[in-house]
Design a protein around this motif. Structure first.
Motif, PDB file in Angstrom:
ATOM      1  N   ARG A   1     -23.810  91.659  45.940  1.00  0.00           N
ATOM      2  CA  ARG A   1     -22.810  90.933  46.240  1.00  0.00           C
ATOM      3  C   ARG A   1     -21.637  91.814  45.616  1.00  0.00           C
ATOM      4  N   ARG A   2     -21.991  92.418  44.333  1.00  0.00           N
ATOM      5  CA  ARG A   2     -20.979  93.364  43.653  1.00  0.00           C
ATOM      6  C   ARG A   2     -20.813  94.507  44.414  1.00  0.00           C
ATOM      7  N   GLN A   3     -21.683  95.089  45.068  1.00  0.00           N
ATOM      8  CA  GLN A   3     -21.608  96.387  45.853  1.00  0.00           C
ATOM      9  C   GLN A   3     -20.954  96.204  47.084  1.00  0.00           C
ATOM     10  N   ILE A   4     -20.998  94.906  47.839  1.00  0.00           N
ATOM     11  CA  ILE A   4     -20.492  94.750  48.972  1.00  0.00           C
ATOM     12  C   ILE A   4     -18.790  94.587  48.656  1.00  0.00           C
ATOM     13  N   ILE A   5     -18.543  93.750  47.477  1.00  0.00           N
ATOM     14  CA  ILE A   5     -17.239  93.529  47.203  1.00  0.00           C
ATOM     15  C   ILE A   5     -16.602  95.079  46.580  1.00  0.00           C
ATOM     16  N   ARG A   6     -17.195  95.834  45.841  1.00  0.00           N
ATOM     17  CA  ARG A   6     -16.477  97.031  45.283  1.00  0.00           C
ATOM     18  C   ARG A   6     -16.567  98.260  46.769  1.00  0.00           C
ATOM     19  N   MET A   7     -17.657  98.272  47.680  1.00  0.00           N
ATOM     20  CA  MET A   7     -17.590  99.256  48.664  1.00  0.00           C
ATOM     21  C   MET A   7     -17.171  98.996  50.036  1.00  0.00           C
ATOM     22  N   VAL A   8     -16.896  97.746  50.243  1.00  0.00           N
ATOM     23  CA  VAL A   8     -16.784  97.188  51.573  1.00  0.00           C
ATOM     24  C   VAL A   8     -15.277  96.257  51.741  1.00  0.00           C
ATOM     25  N   LEU A   9     -15.406  95.212  50.769  1.00  0.00           N
ATOM     26  CA  LEU A   9     -14.191  94.120  50.787  1.00  0.00           C
ATOM     27  C   LEU A   9     -13.145  94.913  50.354  1.00  0.00           C
TER      28      LEU A   9
ATOM     29  N   ILE B   1      -9.136  90.818  52.307  1.00  0.00           N
ATOM     30  CA  ILE B   1     -10.497  90.574  52.130  1.00  0.00           C
ATOM     31  C   ILE B   1     -10.886  89.651  53.478  1.00  0.00           C
ATOM     32  N   GLY B   2     -10.014  88.637  53.821  1.00  0.00           N
ATOM     33  CA  GLY B   2     -10.390  87.843  54.816  1.00  0.00           C
ATOM     34  C   GLY B   2     -10.302  88.436  56.265  1.00  0.00           C
ATOM     35  N   GLN B   3      -9.546  89.541  56.358  1.00  0.00           N
ATOM     36  CA  GLN B   3      -9.489  90.383  57.611  1.00  0.00           C
ATOM     37  C   GLN B   3     -10.526  91.494  57.625  1.00  0.00           C
ATOM     38  N   CYS B   4     -11.379  91.552  56.504  1.00  0.00           N
ATOM     39  CA  CYS B   4     -12.477  92.492  56.647  1.00  0.00           C
ATOM     40  C   CYS B   4     -13.297  92.339  57.735  1.00  0.00           C
ATOM     41  N   ASP B   5     -13.797  93.573  58.511  1.00  0.00           N
ATOM     42  CA  ASP B   5     -14.943  93.340  59.612  1.00  0.00           C
ATOM     43  C   ASP B   5     -16.078  92.774  58.919  1.00  0.00           C
ATOM     44  N   GLN B   6     -16.422  91.738  59.546  1.00  0.00           N
ATOM     45  CA  GLN B   6     -17.594  91.060  59.223  1.00  0.00           C
ATOM     46  C   GLN B   6     -19.039  91.821  59.535  1.00  0.00           C
ATOM     47  N   GLY B   7     -18.636  92.596  60.472  1.00  0.00           N
ATOM     48  CA  GLY B   7     -19.949  93.633  60.756  1.00  0.00           C
ATOM     49  C   GLY B   7     -20.264  94.522  59.810  1.00  0.00           C
ATOM     50  N   LEU B   8     -19.187  94.797  59.049  1.00  0.00           N
ATOM     51  CA  LEU B   8     -19.796  95.953  58.026  1.00  0.00           C
ATOM     52  C   LEU B   8     -20.317  95.142  56.851  1.00  0.00           C
ATOM     53  N   VAL B   9     -19.854  94.118  56.571  1.00  0.00           N
ATOM     54  CA  VAL B   9     -20.381  93.102  55.540  1.00  0.00           C
ATOM     55  C   VAL B   9     -21.871  93.080  55.793  1.00  0.00           C
ATOM     56  N   LEU B  10     -22.329  92.463  57.052  1.00  0.00           N
ATOM     57  CA  LEU B  10     -23.550  92.214  57.520  1.00  0.00           C
ATOM     58  C   LEU B  10     -24.383  93.554  57.505  1.00  0.00           C
ATOM     59  N   ALA B  11     -23.927  94.724  57.908  1.00  0.00           N
ATOM     60  CA  ALA B  11     -24.643  95.893  57.721  1.00  0.00           C
ATOM     61  C   ALA B  11     -24.962  96.270  56.400  1.00  0.00           C
ATOM     62  N   ALA B  12     -23.938  95.999  55.434  1.00  0.00           N
ATOM     63  CA  ALA B  12     -24.148  96.322  54.040  1.00  0.00           C
ATOM     64  C   ALA B  12     -25.439  95.334  53.546  1.00  0.00           C
ATOM     65  N   ARG B  13     -25.356  94.109  53.728  1.00  0.00           N
ATOM     66  CA  ARG B  13     -26.372  93.370  53.367  1.00  0.00           C
ATOM     67  C   ARG B  13     -27.846  93.760  54.037  1.00  0.00           C
ATOM     68  N   ASP B  14     -27.873  94.315  55.112  1.00  0.00           N
ATOM     69  CA  ASP B  14     -29.124  94.874  55.882  1.00  0.00           C
ATOM     70  C   ASP B  14     -29.687  95.652  55.130  1.00  0.00           C
ATOM     71  N   LEU B  15     -28.531  96.539  54.723  1.00  0.00           N
ATOM     72  CA  LEU B  15     -29.116  97.853  53.928  1.00  0.00           C
ATOM     73  C   LEU B  15     -29.466  97.532  52.401  1.00  0.00           C
ATOM     74  N   GLY B  16     -29.371  96.427  51.752  1.00  0.00           N
ATOM     75  CA  GLY B  16     -29.758  96.075  50.676  1.00  0.00           C
ATOM     76  C   GLY B  16     -28.889  95.826  49.682  1.00  0.00           C
ATOM     77  N   ALA B  17     -27.465  95.841  50.048  1.00  0.00           N
ATOM     78  CA  ALA B  17     -26.380  95.943  48.960  1.00  0.00           C
ATOM     79  C   ALA B  17     -26.155  94.545  48.292  1.00  0.00           C
TER      80      ALA B  17
END
Length: 276
Positions: A186-194, A168-184
């Protein structure tokens, strides 16, 4: 009218005649065939060496006698029940470790406070040889099912936790930021990105953890078990039944091969899920 020279007759050379031989050699050179062929060669050499040197079967029996002993142990039913007991202990503790380890790893990777608390304990307990905990666990839990499940769980828990945090620490932070910008959430970010990003690292922890669980359960069965592959291995060694010792080792080796192949298949499926 000029005379046209006729075409020379076709020559059937050794290259045409040796096509079946070349095909056979090419097939024998395939990795999968070569792997099993090497096993056959080693077993044949082992058989011939024991016969030629007239070795005492107590020290090194022939593979053919080991196979006979293996089938006899399965036929009487004793080895089957021992195998089932060992597998239930290994995978019972392993699945507990998988659920708890991934959950704690995700929690540590997404919370600095949880990571600060858990890091110290993991750093202290992970390098500790888990076999040294057997006497303490016997005092606390006895020698029954809870003890076996606990020792199996401890073997797999720490590799899964550590690799989950690393993945999880090696996950691209750009993907996390993009998911947040799309309104995801915390649970969705964990399940669909991390989690999809951490799958390769988590699976590496699963491979390591399951191997350690197998080792610890068999070692524990050799110490306190009345049934199981480890207990049968210890008892066979006590009465100098070397053929049965090798037969149990073959079962354990086959179990390792099957577990590795199953992990490879699951890894491929998880890779497709991760891409999707």
């Amino acid at each position: 009218m000029t005379h046209q020279p006729s075409a020379p007759p076709a020559v059937t050379g050794p290259s045409v005649q040796s096509t079946p031989a070349r095909s056979l050699l090419a097939r024998l050179g395939e990795p999968r065939v070569l792997s099993w062929l090497s096993v056959v060669i080693v077993l044949a050499g082992w058989e011939l060496a024991v016969i030629a040197l007239a070795l005492n079967p107590i020290y090194l029996p022939r593979p053919s006698r080991i196979v006979v002993a293996l089938f006899e142990m399965f036929r009487t039913g004793g080895l089957t029940s021992d195998l089932i007991a060992t597998l239930s202990r290994i995978f019972g503790g392993f699945f507990l470790a998988l659920g708890l380890g991934v959950a704690l790893g995700v929690w540590m990777a997404t919370s600095e406070r949880v990571r600060a608390v858990a890091d110290t304990f993991i750093a202290a307990l992970y390098p500790l040889p888990k076999v040294t905990l057997i006497p303490l666990l016997i005092i606390w839990l006895g020698t029954g099912g809870p003890f076996m499940l606990t020792i199996s769980m401890l073997g797999a828990f720490f590799p899964i936790v550590i690799n989950t945090v690393l993945g999880i620490g090696q996950c691209d932070q750009g993907l996390v930021l993009a998911a947040r910008d799309l309104g995801a959430s915390r649970r969705q970010i964990i399940r669909m990105v991390l989690l999809p990003s951490a799958i390769p690292s988590i699976f590496a922890g699963i491979r390591l953890g399951l191997g350690v669980s197998i080792i610890l359960v068999v070692a524990a069965e050799m110490v306190v078990g009345k049934v199981g592959l480890g207990a049968r291995l210890y008892l066979a060694g006590q009465v100098l039944e070397t053929e049965q010792v090798f037969a149990v080792l073959i079962v354990l080796a086959t179990l390792g091969i099957m577990v590795t192949k199953a992990q490879d298949m699951i890894d491929v499926r998880l890779g497709h899920w991760r891409v999707n």
